[in-house]
Design an enzyme around this catalytic site. Structure first.
Site, mmCIF file in Angstrom:
data_model
loop_
_atom_site.group_PDB
_atom_site.id
_atom_site.type_symbol
_atom_site.label_atom_id
_atom_site.label_comp_id
_atom_site.label_asym_id
_atom_site.label_seq_id
_atom_site.Cartn_x
_atom_site.Cartn_y
_atom_site.Cartn_z
ATOM 1 N N ASP A 164 -2.796 -4.339 5.299
ATOM 2 C CA ASP A 164 -2.600 -4.759 3.919
ATOM 3 C C ASP A 164 -1.335 -5.618 3.904
ATOM 4 O O ASP A 164 -0.584 -5.629 4.887
ATOM 5 C CB ASP A 164 -2.445 -3.515 3.033
ATOM 6 N N ASP A 190 0.937 -6.573 0.552
ATOM 7 C CA ASP A 190 1.958 -6.112 -0.398
ATOM 8 C C ASP A 190 2.374 -4.683 -0.071
ATOM 9 O O ASP A 190 1.550 -3.776 -0.038
ATOM 10 C CB ASP A 190 1.426 -6.172 -1.834
ATOM 11 N N LYS A 241 -10.860 -3.840 -1.583
ATOM 12 C CA LYS A 241 -10.723 -2.457 -1.139
ATOM 13 C C LYS A 241 -10.686 -1.518 -2.343
ATOM 14 O O LYS A 241 -10.095 -1.874 -3.356
ATOM 15 C CB LYS A 241 -9.427 -2.310 -0.334
ATOM 16 N N ASP A 243 -0.484 0.832 2.420
ATOM 17 C CA ASP A 243 0.474 1.661 1.678
ATOM 18 C C ASP A 243 -0.159 2.379 0.507
ATOM 19 O O ASP A 243 0.517 3.159 -0.170
ATOM 20 C CB ASP A 243 1.644 0.800 1.173
#
EC number: 3.1.3.18
Length: 298
Positions: A24, A26, A221, A246
């Site tokens: 991922d 961010d 996602k 995260d």
């Protein structure tokens, strides 16, 4: 099985069982426009060990081309557009693989990223930043006009969302026969800047759910829609992939849904207390503080 803290005793087992690491962005690679410490070295090290490195982001504000530019601006010049899979790209690809009619238009509540990916895929996009300053007014004996040729509404992250956009999108979904309602993702919040979390696309999508009384088709996602493209590109079995993210409800769930190994990093929206809370039902295989812990363990 309870999530394992990544350590010297279990790292080799994970590393040797993985050919492709999916990251991922961010909260994992960067926060806002600030690169997280150690990321560049970690990616270089993984590549040097023969691992594929891929980036799967739910943030639809940018196209793959624009994301490649952001990687370069942060000193990650080795990242190519072909290694980036964004929810903006996924929205365009969903329409393409489902033979969305080219004579139909797509209304966008979101950024330039979605519009650019739609154009590349051969579709006509409306709205987006062009509607940022428009205002919907309640007037007696007047009707809010919308394009009857819109066959899909795509809703993504939009920091300039307004009542005009919501009314336009709502009318398209409710009044245009067969109009699709597509969400790039439903993230509640995200690290749009380095110091704070901000409302994510989920709140824009929820507003449209409320006004249309419809649930969207989610292409980002945790939907595994993008996995088909990843498998085609890299030819790796999902059991030989590791999703690094995260967020539990998007990144980790995406990995689990696809049959990947999963690694949660605590550098973004999920804290260790969130992860270990008794009420949490989404558990990664492994967790660690930050991506750069891979360097220490190697």
């Amino acid at each position: 099985m309870a999530p394992q803290l990544l350590s010297s005793s279990n790292f080799k087992s994970l590393f040797d069982s993985v050919d492709t690491f999916l990251f991922d962005c961010d909260g994992v690679i960067w926060k806002g426009d600030t690169l997280i410490d150690g990321v560049s070295h970690t990616l270089d090290l993984l590549r040097s060990k023969g691992k594929n490195v891929v980036f799967v982001t739910n943030n639809s504000m940018k196209s793959r081309r624009q994301y490649a530019e952001k990687f370069r601006s942060l000193g990650l010049a080795s990242v190519t557009q072909e290694e980036i899979f964004s929810s903006s790209f996924a929205a365009a690809m969903y329409l393409k693989v489902n033979n969305f009619p080219k004579d139909k238009k797509v209304y966008v509540i979101g950024g330039e990223g979605v519009l650019e990916e739609l154009q590349i895929a051969g579709f006509t996009g409306l709205g987006g930043p062009e509607d940022n300053e428009k205002r919907a007014q309640w007037k007696s004996n007047s009707v809010f006009e919308h394009d009857k040729g819109v066959g899909a509404v795509v809703v993504g992250l939009d920091p300039n969302i307004n009542y005009y956009k919501l009314q336009y999108g709502t009318l398209c979904v409710r009044e245009n026969p067969g109009c699709l309602f597509i969400a790039t993702n439903r993230d509640a919040v995200g690290h749009m800047t380095d110091l704070q979390e901000w409302p994510g696309a989920g709140c824009m999508v929820s507003a449209m759910c409320g006004s249309t009384d419809r649930e969207p088709i989610v292409v980002g996602k945790p939907s595994t829609f993008m996995m088909d493209f990843l498998l085609q590109k890299f030819g790796t079995e999902t059991s030989r992939m590791c999703m690094v993210g995260d967020r539990l409800d998007t990144d980790i769930l995406f990995g689990q849904n696809a049959g990947c190994k999963t690694l949660l990093v605590l550098s973004g929206v999920t804290s260790e207390s969130n992860l270990l809370d008794k009420g949490n039902k989404i558990e990664p295989d492994y967790y660690t503080s930050t991506v750069s812990d891979i360097i220490k363990l190697m």
